[in-house]
Write an enzyme that holds these catalytic residues in place. Structure first.
Site, mmCIF file in Angstrom:
data_model
loop_
_atom_site.group_PDB
_atom_site.id
_atom_site.type_symbol
_atom_site.label_atom_id
_atom_site.label_comp_id
_atom_site.label_asym_id
_atom_site.label_seq_id
_atom_site.Cartn_x
_atom_site.Cartn_y
_atom_site.Cartn_z
ATOM 1 C CG HIS A 53 -1.673 1.202 1.499
ATOM 2 N ND1 HIS A 53 -1.303 2.135 2.456
ATOM 3 C CD2 HIS A 53 -2.795 1.700 0.921
ATOM 4 C CE1 HIS A 53 -2.182 3.117 2.460
ATOM 5 N NE2 HIS A 53 -3.088 2.890 1.545
ATOM 6 C CD GLU A 82 -2.607 2.532 -3.736
ATOM 7 O OE1 GLU A 82 -2.983 1.561 -3.062
ATOM 8 O OE2 GLU A 82 -3.161 3.651 -3.667
ATOM 9 C CG HIS A 83 -0.133 6.169 -0.459
ATOM 10 N ND1 HIS A 83 -0.529 7.252 0.293
ATOM 11 C CD2 HIS A 83 -1.167 5.294 -0.417
ATOM 12 C CE1 HIS A 83 -1.742 7.034 0.765
ATOM 13 N NE2 HIS A 83 -2.153 5.859 0.362
ATOM 14 C CD GLU A 110 -4.751 5.470 3.612
ATOM 15 O OE1 GLU A 110 -5.235 4.467 3.073
ATOM 16 O OE2 GLU A 110 -3.844 6.151 3.086
#
Length: 432
Positions: free
Chosen positions: A67, A70-71, A142
């Site tokens: 993840h 991906e960012h 997040e």
């Protein structure tokens, strides 16, 4: 370029595996205004133990790194690639699941330019120690947001109850502690291993012509150099068949409690048509047991144990699978007990043949309507492809299912003695 014709669905699919290993699918949809494309790596949050490409020894990387990667992919030397898509009239996004990382855009114009931007930014990683450290603060926020989300905590609480060791029990974003360990070199290790074209798929659906689009993608890929393709070696700790614990209780600051009941898949290594057959069978059985037209749903609703949030789903990928049933409830403990009792009763009762035929027709209708959505086609096709299934086999397999085959799946999957677990969110006591 291979052409597959699906006469029953009136669809023509074009595909080709390029010299660098990238598999490209193009599904022309005449009359569609929007074109949608996904560029997907078979790499998700569970892939945290593997042998890096070109090395002999395995490594374990911090949770949440897929993840995190991906960012970071959207940030380049020249700035944020979102701005490029916006200037070209496209809406771009990305997501990381347990098993996939997908980059995507939709647009009604500049399709070739947007395809080029999609391919180029995903195939050009740019990480520095400074930007990696900066991103940690963003992702920590997040993670904090999800820690306060009772639905998210209920879902991962259930997976923690179902699984002993499998990384599917770990939040896709990781934890504040795990992402603090991520370095620039870790990101490049994961990128070089899992973002090789041989581990990726490009799917384009919309108002495009297959041949010129395929040639455009080929020319783009021929301008780039990649190492020889090899399948990434992934490792997973041994996972017992039984659920890790029967139940899990989480107090949170909520007004209404929540309940999820899960059934852990005892044989999670099905692939191809066997998996598609099993997956559709479990989905039909869940609909028969707990769909809005079922007696169980009406009883739970009349007893005040469920509201409109009640739902169910089945997830199956390589190495793991589970059913999830539940929602908000004024008495989540009672709801968990009722769901388990209803599964027992369904297993013991005569099979509802008429309801089975009705629900099968309903599911075929839903699938045909979903094929009008390019987003649904692209996202589902890629997921099916990575599990050696074919999206366009859904209707033929649904038509193959029988009363006897569903009974076999019922007894194989719904083992409430060994495979069932629940997670319950209860309102915190004052001052707790």
């Amino acid at each position: 370029m291979e052409q597959l014709v699906f006469e029953q669905l009136n669809e023509e699919l074009y595909s080709e595996k390029l010299e660098n290993g990238l598999t490209v699918f193009i599904l022309p949809k005449a009359g569609f205004n929007k074109t949608y494309a996904t560029f997907t790596a078979e790499y998700g949050s569970i892939d945290n133990q593997f042998t890096p490409i070109g090395q002999n020894e395995g490594v374990k990387v911090p949770d949440g790194i897929a993840h995190f990667l991906e960012h970071k992919m959207f940030e380049h030397e020249e700035g944020d690639v979102f701005q490029d898509f916006s200037k070209q009239g496209a809406s771009a996004n990305a997501f990381t699941s347990f098993t996939r990382t997908a980059y995507l855009f939709s647009s009604t114009s500049n399709v070739y330019k947007n395809i080029e931007t999609l391919l180029n930014f995903v195939q050009h990683p740019y990480f520095t120690e400074e930007t990696v450290e900066k991103e940690k603060g963003i992702i920590e926020q997040e993670i904090s947001m999800y820690e306060d989300n009772p639905d998210w905590q209920n879902f991962f609480g259930l997976l923690d109850a179902l699984y002993h060791n499998h990384p599917v029990k770990t939040d896709i974003a990781g934890t504040a502690e795990s992402i603090a360990e991520i370095t620039k070199d870790d990101l490049y290790t994961c990128y070089n291993t899992f973002y090789h074209p041989g581990n990726m798929t490009l799917f384009i659906v919309g108002n495009v012509e297959a041949e010129p689009m395929m040639e455009f993608v080929k020319e783009n890929q021929q301008q780039k150099k990649f190492k020889e393709a090899s399948n990434p070696s992934r490792y997973f700790d041994e996972e017992p068949k039984q659920a890790a614990k029967k139940s899990k209780l989480i107090p949170m600051p909520v007004k209404v409690g929540k309940c999820l009941v899960g059934i852990k898949e005892a044989a999670p290594h099905r692939q191809g048509k066997e998996l598609l057959h099993h997956e559709l069978s479990v989905q039909l059985l869940l609909e028969l047991m707990f769909g809005q037209s079922s007696e169980n749903y009406q009883v739970l609703f009349s007893e005040g144990l469920i509201d409109e949030s009640f739902s169910f789903d089945y997830t199956a990928e390589k190495g793991f699978g589970f059913s999830v049933i539940g929602g908000d409830s004024s008495d989540p403990k009672a709801l968990a007990e009722r769901i388990e009792d209803m599964i027992h009763s369904f297993i013991d009762a005569p099979f509802p043949v008429a309801a089975f035929e009705r629900i099968r027709k309903k599911k075929i209708g839903f699938f045909l309507r979903a094929l009008n959505s390019p987003e649904y086609i692209a996202n589902q096709f890629t997921r099916y492809y990575f599990n050696e299934m074919h999206l366009f086999d859904v209707i033929p397999v649904l038509e193959e299912l029988t009363e006897e085959s569903l009974k076999e799946t019922l007894h194989a999957h719904f083992d409430t003695k060994n495979q069932l677990a629940s997670c319950i969110i209860i309102p915190e006591e004052p001052n707790s």
